[in-house]
Design an enzyme around this catalytic site. Sequence first.
Site, PDB file in Angstrom:
ATOM      1  CE1 TYR A 235      -3.171  -2.922   0.398  1.00 16.09           C
ATOM      2  CE2 TYR A 235      -3.620  -2.473   2.407  1.00 16.09           C
ATOM      3  CZ  TYR A 235      -3.848  -3.165   1.475  1.00 16.09           C
ATOM      4  OH  TYR A 235      -4.720  -4.170   1.473  1.00 16.09           O
TER       5      TYR A 235
ATOM      6  CE  LYS B 200       2.570 -17.519  -0.941  1.00 16.78           C
ATOM      7  NZ  LYS B 200       2.208 -18.797  -0.743  1.00 16.78           N
TER       8      LYS B 200
ATOM      9  CG  ASP C 185      -0.187 -19.860   1.616  1.00 18.62           C
ATOM     10  OD1 ASP C 185       0.741 -19.439   2.366  1.00 18.62           O
ATOM     11  OD2 ASP C 185       0.073 -20.738   0.435  1.00 18.62           O
TER      12      ASP C 185
ATOM     13  CG  ASP D 257      -6.431  -4.622   4.608  1.00 20.20           C
ATOM     14  OD1 ASP D 257      -7.298  -4.560   5.604  1.00 20.20           O
ATOM     15  OD2 ASP D 257      -6.476  -4.175   3.516  1.00 20.20           O
TER      16      ASP D 257
ATOM     17  CG  ASP E 118     -11.237  -7.266   7.143  1.00 21.25           C
ATOM     18  OD1 ASP E 118     -10.860  -6.569   7.998  1.00 21.25           O
ATOM     19  OD2 ASP E 118     -11.960  -7.155   6.164  1.00 21.25           O
TER      20      ASP E 118
END
Length: 358
Positions: free
Chosen positions: A138, A189, A222, A246, A250
């Site tokens: 971002y 990752k 993941d 992010d 959630d």
Amino acid sequence: MSAHNIAVIGGDGIGTEVVEAGVRVLEALAETQPGLSFTFKSFDWGSDYYRANGRMMPEDGLAQIAGFDAIYFGAVGDPNLPDDITLWGLRLAICQGFDQFANVRPTRLLPGLTGPLRPELGKQIDWVIVRENSEGEYAGVGGRAHRGLPIEVGMDVAVFTRAGIERIARFACELASSRPRKLLTVVTKSNAQRHGMVLWDEVVREVIHGYPDLTVDWMLVDAMTQRMVNKPGSIDTVLATNLHADILSDLAAALGGSLGIGSTANIDPSRHRPSMFEPIHGSAFDIMGKGIANPLGSFWTASLMLEHLGEPSSARALMQAIELVTSRREHLSPDLGGAANTAQVTDAVIAALRGDNR
């Protein structure tokens, strides 16, 4: 305790509704806590402001709120405006403008609530996700070229700097060290992202060496999703990049019962600039104006704000009131399986603060 000057930005959709409820709760809390007081100033920035002025906030908006002790923020986003305009024009403009590089998102299954996990798993959820809040995916680096042509291209560049990684890793280590389990999970990752995420791993490992009392493990992002669902008790403090955290936060809020209870602190640890506190549920235009938005996320957010302002006893009092209301299950909003509206949930929390058990 002391007086605190709070900038209030309701923003868009239900953001204004839940922040107004939060202000009511904070005012009621101040009546029960000797020496605690607030001065609130509201700013009408957001998508309606954009339609009138061509900007999400004034050009000198950061200067207008720089002197406040904290920012209490609702939500941003409008179905009739591009998301990149609304997000970058307000929320990210404040986060990046004030270098609020540490995003902190706690999750617990509050008393009386039932999430999607089996009860014996749900009760194990007690997490804090630390999100790098200024760079990564971002950072805003990239661009578009050849618009409208078959060769049109759009690029977003994930930016990772040694300084940015070091400071968020140190923040996460300090936070994990302050919690009883002293357990930190680092999300990566680097098996697929060969450069930025490899640097992330290397720098985080260097920082961790300075915290020998921590127990640290590593997870690919993941694999982390299934661990949150299948082994929630194995997680305590989580460190992840801007994009990964992010998404994971959630998921965490959903596992805790609803996005409506999720809370966030956008922190400038140097305290040179005000930090910003917001529920994570977004503007939710589908329920705007119906009076059914869940305000508990904004109340939990207010508790995080109180902690940051050096008011730990008031923060605990507010969380205890929230938990009393959820445990009774008499005043839950529709997203939590109840039928109470925003005002009724708010009134119930205020009654709990005042010791009114009727």
